[in-house]
Write an enzyme that holds these catalytic residues in place. Structure first.
Site, PDB file in Angstrom:
ATOM      1  N   THR A  41       0.829  -1.219   0.000  1.00  0.00           N
ATOM      2  CA  THR A  41       0.000   0.000   0.000  1.00  0.00           C
ATOM      3  C   THR A  41       0.861   1.267   0.000  1.00  0.00           C
ATOM      4  O   THR A  41       0.639   2.187  -0.782  1.00  0.00           O
ATOM      5  CB  THR A  41      -0.905   0.008   1.259  1.00  0.00           C
ATOM      6  N   VAL A  42       1.855   1.295   0.895  1.00  0.00           N
ATOM      7  CA  VAL A  42       2.683   2.512   0.997  1.00  0.00           C
ATOM      8  C   VAL A  42       3.646   2.593  -0.190  1.00  0.00           C
ATOM      9  O   VAL A  42       3.848   3.672  -0.764  1.00  0.00           O
ATOM     10  CB  VAL A  42       3.454   2.535   2.341  1.00  0.00           C
ATOM     11  N   LYS A  86       8.890   0.948  11.671  1.00  0.00           N
ATOM     12  CA  LYS A  86       9.209   1.259  13.082  1.00  0.00           C
ATOM     13  C   LYS A  86       9.823   0.060  13.794  1.00  0.00           C
ATOM     14  O   LYS A  86      10.661   0.223  14.667  1.00  0.00           O
ATOM     15  CB  LYS A  86       7.982   1.763  13.834  1.00  0.00           C
ATOM     16  N   GLY A 138       2.130   8.282  10.905  1.00  0.00           N
ATOM     17  CA  GLY A 138       1.606   8.187   9.530  1.00  0.00           C
ATOM     18  C   GLY A 138       2.058   9.348   8.665  1.00  0.00           C
ATOM     19  O   GLY A 138       3.221   9.435   8.285  1.00  0.00           O
ATOM     20  N   ILE A 152       1.948  12.596   9.575  1.00  0.00           N
ATOM     21  CA  ILE A 152       2.247  13.799  10.377  1.00  0.00           C
ATOM     22  C   ILE A 152       3.764  13.998  10.438  1.00  0.00           C
ATOM     23  O   ILE A 152       4.496  13.037  10.680  1.00  0.00           O
ATOM     24  CB  ILE A 152       1.699  13.636  11.817  1.00  0.00           C
ATOM     25  N   GLU A 198      -1.788  -3.084  11.002  1.00  0.00           N
ATOM     26  CA  GLU A 198      -0.557  -3.803  10.690  1.00  0.00           C
ATOM     27  C   GLU A 198      -0.909  -5.169  10.097  1.00  0.00           C
ATOM     28  O   GLU A 198      -2.039  -5.639  10.245  1.00  0.00           O
ATOM     29  CB  GLU A 198       0.251  -4.028  11.972  1.00  0.00           C
ATOM     30  N   ASP A 242       2.207  -1.542  18.629  1.00  0.00           N
ATOM     31  CA  ASP A 242       2.551  -0.579  17.579  1.00  0.00           C
ATOM     32  C   ASP A 242       2.732   0.826  18.188  1.00  0.00           C
ATOM     33  O   ASP A 242       3.718   1.508  17.912  1.00  0.00           O
ATOM     34  CB  ASP A 242       1.443  -0.588  16.513  1.00  0.00           C
ATOM     35  N   LYS A 248       6.220   3.214  18.489  1.00  0.00           N
ATOM     36  CA  LYS A 248       6.280   4.629  18.085  1.00  0.00           C
ATOM     37  C   LYS A 248       6.686   5.507  19.274  1.00  0.00           C
ATOM     38  O   LYS A 248       7.363   6.512  19.112  1.00  0.00           O
ATOM     39  CB  LYS A 248       4.934   5.060  17.527  1.00  0.00           C
ATOM     40  N   GLY A 251      -2.628   4.842   6.852  1.00  0.00           N
ATOM     41  CA  GLY A 251      -3.186   4.879   5.493  1.00  0.00           C
ATOM     42  C   GLY A 251      -2.095   5.115   4.468  1.00  0.00           C
ATOM     43  O   GLY A 251      -1.052   5.708   4.768  1.00  0.00           O
TER      44      GLY A 251
HETATM   45  N1  HSE Z   1      -1.107   0.154  12.022  1.00  0.00           N
HETATM   46  C1  HSE Z   1      -0.653   1.493  12.192  1.00  0.00           C
HETATM   47  C2  HSE Z   1      -1.761   2.322  12.798  1.00  0.00           C
HETATM   48  C3  HSE Z   1      -0.252   2.046  10.847  1.00  0.00           C
HETATM   49  O1  HSE Z   1      -2.904   1.852  12.831  1.00  0.00           O
HETATM   50  O2  HSE Z   1      -1.503   3.414  13.290  1.00  0.00           O
HETATM   51  C4  HSE Z   1       0.526   3.310  10.913  1.00  0.00           C
HETATM   52  O3  HSE Z   1       1.737   3.157  11.574  1.00  0.00           O
END
Ligand code: HSE
Length: 368
Positions: free
Chosen positions: A10-11, A87, A116, A118, A172, A183, A187, A284
């Protein structure tokens, strides 16, 4: 600048399309398991990228730790800049990868790895260079924020919302990482490492996710003008860092309480500039790809090797200082307690043994 792109999910797809709009960037080679029929060269062998002297930047978007770690470190050793949204790998090998970037005089950028779309890590790095950051915290996971917002807005069942978050490309590959808070914790580690020039270990940070949350919990909060968010917090306390990830109750009128859907809202606190908050799409394809693109453009513009050049020091996580307000739910009953984070998470662990459905939540505003 010529790019070797690793991964076309996707990315990766989003980044490929965005890079095509930039006159200064060319994706020369894509590492992919299967042919994609793109205009660039496609290969299944990373050596074709690592050994290509024309490739200046490796953009790693395959995710996971291996072989991402091997690819990133080989690229840095080959004196290629690296941009990644991964990450997990940066968190696990933070010190080594940052040092490799400095040693080889190339850049390592991972802005898309937290927040994401930001520009959170880049802004955090900017402040870390000029002020003393005392805390970082926020809503750092789009999937759980989407689930909690929708549970609050329309009482939809949790499994249906998780499925929707996956379909929207927020979650994820293994959504356990999202719903159990891992997750958000990764971060947080990245943010705290950068903010405090620290080296935190994920496993040292107590973490409670949202998988035990019920419609009764949502109703309990609503009756009190509160809303649920999965919040991650790290604050400097002397030579240690107090850090935890936990469902958190914010008054509905606060900026955090009004951060809905897959949005993230992340704040830093610094001695001279005070509090700064950043909000926007936390997950996204397009938002994340935009931050990957922004990292490439900042490298093309002559960025420094890393966000911060302060030495990295291992700091211990220590949650034994400072009483806070906590909400415990066990056997369907709610109780408010004042205690340190260390005491709260320890008590929660013990309660969970007898009631595996129990819940712990943080009340940063106390009980209103
Ligand atoms: N799975 C992560 C989230 C994707 O929902 O924030 C972005 O890092």
């Amino acid at each position: 600048m010529q790019i070797g792109l690793l991964g076309y999910g996707t990315v990766g797809k989003g980044f490929y399309a965005l890079a095509a709009e930039q006159p200064s960037l060319t994706v020369k080679t894509l590492l992919t398991r299967r042919p994609r029929g793109l205009a660039c060269r496609e290969t299944g062998d990373f050596a074709d990228i690592a050994r290509d002297p024309d490739i200046d930047v490796v953009v790693e978007l395959i995710g996971g730790i291996h072989p991402a770690y091997e690819y990133i470190s080989a690229a840095l050793r080959a004196k290629k800049h690296v941009v990644t949204a991964n990450k997990a790998v940066v968190c696990a090998y933070y010190r080594e990868l940052v040092e490799l970037a400095f040693q080889n005089g190339v850049c390592l950028r991972c802005t898309a790895a937290a927040g994401g779309g930001i520009p959170w890590l880049s802004s955090l790095g900017r402040v870390a260079r000029m002020d003393r950051i005392t805390a970082v915290e926020g809503i750092l996971n789009g999937t759980t924020n989407y689930i909690l917002s929708e549970m609050t807005a329309r009482n939809a069942p949790y499994p249906e919302l998780l499925k929707q978050a996956q379909q929207l490309g927020y979650a994820e590959a293994d959504p356990t990482d999202d719903v159990e808070g891992y997750d958000a914790r990764r971060k947080l580690v990245l943010s705290a490492d950068l903010a405090f020039s620290a080296l935190l270990q994920e496993g040292d940070i107590p973490c409670v996710g949202i998988s035990r949350m019920t419609v009764a919990d949502i109703a309990w909060a609503r009756e009190r003008g509160l809303v649920w968010k999965l919040n991650a917090r790290a604050e400097r306390r002397g030579d240690a860092v107090s850090a935890f990830v936990c469902p958190t109750l914010f008054p509905a009128s606060t900026p955090e309480g009004q951060t809905n859907g897959s949005a993230n809202r992340i704040s830093l606190y610094a001695e001279r500039i005070g509090k700064q908050s950043f909000s926007g799409a936390g997950a996204g394809g397009w938002p994340t790809a935009s931050n990957v693109l922004a990292d490439c453009l900042s490298i093309a513009g002559g960025a420094a090797p890393f966000y911060s050049d302060r030495p990295v020091e291992p700091l211990a996580v220590d949650n034994r200082e400072g009483e806070r307000t906590w909400l415990f739910r066990s056997y369907g009953r709610y109780a408010i307690r004042q205690e340190t984070a260390a005491e709260a998470f320890e008590a929660y662990g013990a309660v969970s043994e007898s009631d595996p459905t129990s819940l712990l939540a943080y009340l940063p505003y106390g009980m209103l």
